[in-house]
Motif scaffolding. Structure first.
Motif, short mmCIF file in Angstrom:
data_model
loop_
_atom_site.label_atom_id
_atom_site.label_comp_id
_atom_site.label_asym_id
_atom_site.label_seq_id
_atom_site.Cartn_x
_atom_site.Cartn_y
_atom_site.Cartn_z
N ARG A 210 0.86 -1.19 0.00
CA ARG A 210 0.00 0.00 0.00
C ARG A 210 0.89 1.23 0.00
N THR A 211 0.61 2.13 -0.90
CA THR A 211 1.42 3.35 -1.02
C THR A 211 0.52 4.55 -1.21
N ASP A 212 1.11 5.70 -1.00
CA ASP A 212 0.43 6.95 -1.24
C ASP A 212 1.46 7.95 -1.72
N ALA A 213 1.02 8.94 -2.46
CA ALA A 213 1.94 9.96 -2.96
C ALA A 213 1.22 11.29 -3.00
N ALA A 214 2.00 12.34 -2.90
CA ALA A 214 1.45 13.68 -3.02
C ALA A 214 0.91 13.88 -4.43
N ASP A 215 -0.13 14.67 -4.54
CA ASP A 215 -0.75 14.91 -5.84
C ASP A 215 0.26 15.46 -6.84
N SER A 216 1.20 16.25 -6.36
CA SER A 216 2.17 16.89 -7.25
C SER A 216 3.12 15.91 -7.93
N VAL A 217 3.23 14.69 -7.39
CA VAL A 217 4.17 13.72 -7.95
C VAL A 217 3.50 12.43 -8.40
N LYS A 218 2.20 12.32 -8.23
CA LYS A 218 1.51 11.10 -8.66
C LYS A 218 1.69 10.88 -10.15
N GLY A 219 1.98 9.66 -10.50
CA GLY A 219 2.23 9.32 -11.89
C GLY A 219 3.68 9.51 -12.30
N ARG A 220 4.47 10.19 -11.48
CA ARG A 220 5.89 10.42 -11.78
C ARG A 220 6.80 9.68 -10.79
N PHE A 221 6.41 9.68 -9.52
CA PHE A 221 7.24 9.08 -8.48
C PHE A 221 6.60 7.78 -7.99
N TYR B 183 11.10 20.32 -8.62
CA TYR B 183 11.34 19.20 -7.71
C TYR B 183 12.69 19.30 -7.01
N THR B 184 13.42 20.34 -7.33
CA THR B 184 14.71 20.54 -6.67
C THR B 184 14.50 20.74 -5.18
N ALA B 185 15.19 19.93 -4.38
CA ALA B 185 15.03 19.96 -2.92
C ALA B 185 15.97 18.95 -2.30
N VAL B 186 16.05 19.00 -0.98
CA VAL B 186 16.69 17.93 -0.23
C VAL B 186 15.61 16.91 0.08
N TYR B 187 15.87 15.67 -0.26
CA TYR B 187 14.90 14.60 -0.05
C TYR B 187 15.30 13.78 1.18
N PHE B 188 14.33 13.60 2.07
CA PHE B 188 14.55 12.91 3.33
C PHE B 188 13.74 11.62 3.39
N CYS B 189 14.37 10.60 3.89
CA CYS B 189 13.70 9.35 4.20
C CYS B 189 13.31 9.39 5.67
N ALA B 190 12.17 8.80 6.00
CA ALA B 190 11.72 8.77 7.39
C ALA B 190 11.07 7.43 7.69
N SER B 191 11.20 7.00 8.93
CA SER B 191 10.59 5.75 9.36
C SER B 191 9.62 6.01 10.50
N SER B 192 8.67 5.11 10.62
CA SER B 192 7.63 5.27 11.62
C SER B 192 7.40 3.94 12.35
N PRO B 193 7.03 3.99 13.62
CA PRO B 193 6.65 2.77 14.32
C PRO B 193 5.27 2.27 13.87
N MET B 194 4.53 3.11 13.17
CA MET B 194 3.23 2.75 12.65
C MET B 194 3.39 1.89 11.40
N PHE B 195 2.45 0.97 11.21
CA PHE B 195 2.51 0.10 10.04
C PHE B 195 2.36 0.89 8.74
N TYR B 196 1.52 1.94 8.80
CA TYR B 196 1.30 2.78 7.62
C TYR B 196 1.14 4.21 8.12
N ALA B 197 2.16 4.99 7.93
CA ALA B 197 2.19 6.32 8.53
C ALA B 197 1.63 7.40 7.61
N ARG B 198 1.33 7.06 6.39
CA ARG B 198 0.75 7.98 5.41
C ARG B 198 1.63 9.23 5.26
N GLY B 199 1.01 10.33 4.97
CA GLY B 199 1.76 11.56 4.74
C GLY B 199 1.81 12.49 5.93
N ILE B 200 1.55 11.98 7.09
CA ILE B 200 1.50 12.81 8.29
C ILE B 200 2.90 12.86 8.90
#
Length: 122
Positions: A55-66, A88-105
């Protein structure tokens, strides 16, 4: 303690592709996400994936591209970025959550990598 190390960023031209990787070590999290932060802007959600990777989710701005994916055997999360745009120029960060599915929060994530720079030239 979860440690996250991103890689794969760089300087590319508009329309190119990049694949970011996030290698996790230590006590790995369950849900993972990618966020990005451009200069002078807030850190924003890009994509998220659940613990099973089905299960995945993506921001509207990148759906279909990322596309976000994960290889639990390698403890690695990926972000495939296609048809890149200068905005799309930016610093990209990876993040982990103790939740099974943390969504975009953002507050659902408790561990962050140091980030990898992605620069897209026009």
């Amino acid at each position: 303690q979860v440690q996250l190390v991103e890689s794969g960023g760089g300087l590319v031209q508009a329309g190119d592709s990049l694949r970011l990787s996030c290698a996790a070590s230590g006590r790995t999290g369950r849900g993972y996400g990618w966020f990005r932060q451009a200069p002078g802007q807030e850190r924003e959600f890009v994509a998220a994936i659940n613990g099973h990777g089905d299960r995945t989710d993506a921001a509207d701005s990148v759906k279909g591209r990322f596309t976000i994916s994960r290889d639990n055997g390698k403890k690695t999360v990926y972000l495939q970025m296609n048809s890149l745009k200068p905005q799309y120029t930016a610093v990209y960060f990876c993040a982990s959550s103790p939740m099974f599915y943390a969504r975009g929060i953002r507050s659902n994530y408790d561990r962050w990598g140091q980030g990898t720079q992605v620069t897209v030239s026009s």
